[in-house]
Each structure stands twice: as structure tokens, then as C-alpha cells.
Scaffold this active site. Structure first.
Site, PDB file in Angstrom:
ATOM      1  N   GLY A   1      21.873 -14.293 -24.981  1.00  0.00           N
ATOM      2  CA  GLY A   1      22.190 -12.872 -24.755  1.00  0.00           C
ATOM      3  C   GLY A   1      21.729 -12.424 -23.380  1.00  0.00           C
ATOM      4  O   GLY A   1      20.649 -12.817 -22.932  1.00  0.00           O
TER       5      GLY A   1
ATOM      6  N   ARG B   1      26.659 -18.667 -25.307  1.00  0.00           N
ATOM      7  CA  ARG B   1      25.907 -19.510 -26.238  1.00  0.00           C
ATOM      8  C   ARG B   1      26.760 -20.762 -26.403  1.00  0.00           C
ATOM      9  O   ARG B   1      27.966 -20.656 -26.611  1.00  0.00           O
ATOM     10  CB  ARG B   1      25.683 -18.792 -27.569  1.00  0.00           C
TER      11      ARG B   1
ATOM     12  N   ASP C   1      14.420 -18.866 -26.495  1.00  0.00           N
ATOM     13  CA  ASP C   1      13.964 -20.146 -27.060  1.00  0.00           C
ATOM     14  C   ASP C   1      15.078 -21.194 -27.162  1.00  0.00           C
ATOM     15  O   ASP C   1      14.868 -22.363 -26.853  1.00  0.00           O
ATOM     16  CB  ASP C   1      13.423 -19.917 -28.474  1.00  0.00           C
TER      17      ASP C   1
ATOM     18  N   THR D   1      15.005 -12.226 -22.559  1.00  0.00           N
ATOM     19  CA  THR D   1      15.590 -11.682 -23.795  1.00  0.00           C
ATOM     20  C   THR D   1      15.010 -10.305 -24.057  1.00  0.00           C
ATOM     21  O   THR D   1      13.817 -10.079 -23.826  1.00  0.00           O
ATOM     22  CB  THR D   1      15.320 -12.584 -25.026  1.00  0.00           C
TER      23      THR D   1
ATOM     24  N   ASP E   1      14.469  -9.211 -26.882  1.00  0.00           N
ATOM     25  CA  ASP E   1      13.782  -9.243 -28.184  1.00  0.00           C
ATOM     26  C   ASP E   1      12.261  -9.441 -28.104  1.00  0.00           C
ATOM     27  O   ASP E   1      11.574  -9.220 -29.096  1.00  0.00           O
ATOM     28  CB  ASP E   1      14.360 -10.355 -29.066  1.00  0.00           C
TER      29      ASP E   1
ATOM     30  N   ASP F   1      10.729 -12.097 -28.251  1.00  0.00           N
ATOM     31  CA  ASP F   1      10.362 -13.026 -29.330  1.00  0.00           C
ATOM     32  C   ASP F   1      10.083 -14.445 -28.823  1.00  0.00           C
ATOM     33  O   ASP F   1      10.409 -15.415 -29.493  1.00  0.00           O
ATOM     34  CB  ASP F   1      11.470 -13.040 -30.403  1.00  0.00           C
TER      35      ASP F   1
ATOM     36  N   ARG G   1      16.890  -9.185 -33.262  1.00  0.00           N
ATOM     37  CA  ARG G   1      17.179 -10.355 -34.108  1.00  0.00           C
ATOM     38  C   ARG G   1      16.172 -10.435 -35.247  1.00  0.00           C
ATOM     39  O   ARG G   1      16.075  -9.482 -36.012  1.00  0.00           O
ATOM     40  CB  ARG G   1      17.148 -11.650 -33.264  1.00  0.00           C
TER      41      ARG G   1
END
Ligand code: F6P
Length: 320
Positions: free
Chosen positions: A11, A72, A103, A125, A127, A129, A171
Site C-alpha cells: 500500500g 502487491r 513486512d 505503511t 498502519d 504495524d 489492517r
């Protein structure tokens, strides 16, 4: 190393352009050549590769998205795809690649490193994360965008004395939700990491708040929990308070990066080039405990990250 490749993968995130600019210009300042790989690993396999000069990254630091495009790429999860990727690097004289992404993108970089190509990852990202780092490119902009949107929703929720459920991205991670919960003073935050969520308690709380004269009730719901629309219907039926659900969606991924995203992304881009020039490979750039650093990719991917209990509880305490 003479030639460095750069790609963005997964993303997009605001600040990726600042990182690309930094990679290109830091490399050129060190006498290296740079090749931009368009559309992530998909473009590597398709040989969508362009030479990049300093002027090619003019006027992009303030722009959202990624000038290199992103994708992706399921094919890159296969050994065949990874071998082809390494072949393409060799064919184009790319000795080291800088991969800006999450990741999944780092796993691709790890596989390319195993095929003999030097790789460095930069966390990109919205996120947040990625376990090895306290900062990821795009989170700051995304969380500010979401915060501003939620402020606006709160105005109308107050005027109409409604409950508003706002679903934010992330996510499987609840960082955007947690931060907005604190920044927007939400009454309730629902995140997958702390799934202690008791719908009846929320209903009771809304009724009690109404009795105390509160004019709105803001629930920030993380994408990892989802189902905001059906939750809104159930809450409205159980409380009698009009309830609306808003899913913020992709507007959180766009827009001009904040100062922090520009500065940190620029620093990480330059840092990644420095690592390649020092002969390092299979590493991820990180910002940890107040400083820029780097980790072995295998080590970084094995790390675990936890939402701060303290911050989560502060959010709860301040929402009375
Ligand atoms: O990883 C960034 C992210 O925006 C997540 O928050 C979200 O789950 C996902 O990407 C959405 O992906 P797509 O843009 O492919 O719908």
C-alpha cells in the site's frame, strides 16, 4: 556498489516520495547511479526500470502517493519469481535494492538477498504495524488526516445528538484507532489487540452518558474489527440514540505528507543508501527508542510489537 535500485511496494503511504527523493539524491551525492523500479516487484519482473537523476525527484517531497507506483505481487512469493527478480537486477546492473514498504515487502527483500542481491528495507505503511520500529512512513500523515475527519464528524454528531462510529484503517493493527481515540477524545475505541469489547457495556455507557447530558458519543472502530454498519444498527436499536457509521477508507492513505513524515522519510532514505555503501545487506532501517538504527531482516520479522497498555488505559480514563 555502483548502482542502486529503489522501489515502493504494498500500500502506498504519504512520505514515500520523500524517501525516494532522499535515496536518489544521497546516492548521487556519493557518486552512485540510481535506477527506479516502477510498480514494485511486479515492475522488477516486467523490467519496468528507469534511470533516475536528481532532477527526476524535484517537486515531489510534498506529494502524497508514490511516483514509482506500487503493487502487491503474488508472483514474487514463489522461488521462480525471486530468481527472476535477481536475474533482472543483474541484467540491469543493480547491485543493491532499497525496498520501501511493509513486512510483506521485506519478506521479498529477504528472498532477493538470499539470491545474492544486496537489499535494504525502509518501513513504509500507514498502519505502523512493523515490529522493529516505532515509526513507519505515512502513519503520521494518515493519523492526522483521520483526526481531522473525525473532528468534522463530531461537529455534526453533536448538533444532531447522535452516536457516530468511525472506522479507520490499520489492517490487523489498531494504532490509527488508538491514536485517534486519544487525539479526538473519543468515548470508545475498539481495536483488535484489546478485544475486550462488550456490546452491552457500550450500550449502557451511551445511555448513562445521555442522562448526564453528553450530546454525542464517538466510537472509533479499527478496520481489524470492522462491521461498523451493523454495529451502528444494533446500537441505535438498543439505545434509541440515532447512530451513523462512517468508514474513512482510502482518504487516509492520500494527501501531502506532514513535516514529520517528510523529515523521517528523508532521513531513512539517506540512511538506507549509507548502509548499502557500507556493504550491508538484508537489513531494515528503523526508528527505535528515539534514534535511527537498523536491524537484520530475519531478526526484524521475528520481533513482536505490542500496543501500550498504559496508552490504551489512559484513553479509557479520559473518555468519561
Ligand atoms: O496497509 C495499508 C492499508 O491501507 C491497510 O490499512 C488496509 O487494510 C489495506 O492497506 C487496504 O488495501 P487496499 O488498498 O489494497 O484495499
Amino acid at each position: 556498489i555502483q548502482t542502486i535500485g529503489v522501489l515502493t511496494s504494498g500500500g502506498d503511504a504519504p512520505g514515500m516520495n520523500a524517501a525516494i527523493r532522499a535515496v536518489v539524491r544521497q546516492a548521487i551525492s556519493k557518486g552512485k547511479k540510481v535506477k527506479g523500479i516502477r510498480r514494485g516487484y511486479t515492475g522488477l519482473l516486467a523490467e519496468d526500470i528507469v534511470d533516475m537523476e536528481a532532477k527526476d525527484v524535484s517537486d515531489i517531497i510534498q506529494r502524497g502517493g508514490t511516483i514509482l507506483q506500487t503493487a502487491r505481487c503474488p508472483e514474487f512469493r514463489t522461488e521462480e519469481g525471486q530468481k527472476l527478480g535477481a536475474e533482472m537486477c543483474r541484467k540491469h546492473g543493480i547491485e543493491g535494492i532499497i525496498v520501501i514498504g511493509g513486512d510483506g515487502s521485506f519478506r521479498g527483500a529477504q528472498k532477493l538477498a538470499a539470491q545474492g542481491i544486496n537489499t535494504i528495507g525502509i518501513p513504509g505503511t500507514i498502519d505502523l504495524d512493523i515490529s522493529c520500529t516505532d515509526y513507519t512512513i505515512g502513519f503520521d500523515t494518515a493519523v492526522n488526516t483521520a483526526m481531522e475527519a473525525i473532528d468534522k464528524i463530531r461537529d455534526t454528531a453533536s448538533s444532531h445528538e447522535r452516536c457516530s462510529i468511525i472506522e479507520v484503517m490499520g489492517r490487523d493493527a489498531g494504532y490509527i484507532a488508538l491514536w485517534c481515540g486519544l487525539a479526538n477524545g473519543a468515548e470508545q475505541v475498539l481495536i483488535p489487540e484489546k478485544y475486550d469489547f462488550d456490546e452491552q457495556k457500550i450500550v449502557n455507557n451511551i445511555i448513562a452518558n445521555r442522562k448526564r447530558g453528553k450530546r454525542h458519543y464517538i466510537i472509533i472502530n479499527a478496520e481489524g474489527i470492522g462491521h461498523s454498519t451493523s454495529l451502528a444498527r444494533r446500537i441505535e436499536a438498543a439505545t434509541g440514540m440515532e447512530t451513523r457509521a462512517t468508514i474513512l477508507g482510502h482518504m487516509q492513505r492520500g494527501g501531502s505528507p506532514t513535516c514529520k513524515d517528510r523529515v523521517y522519510a528523508s532521513t531513512m532514505g539517506a540512511y538506507a543508501v549509507d548502509l548499502l555503501c557500507e556493504g550491508k545487506s538484508n537489513r531494515v532501517v528503523a526508528y527505535k527508542d528515539g534514534k535511527f538504527t537498523d536491524f537484520d531482516v530475519d531478526e526484524a520479522l521475528a520481533m513482536e510489537k505490542q500496543i501500550s497498555d498504559y496508552q490504551f488505559n489512559v484513553g479509557k480514563n479520559l473518555s468519561i
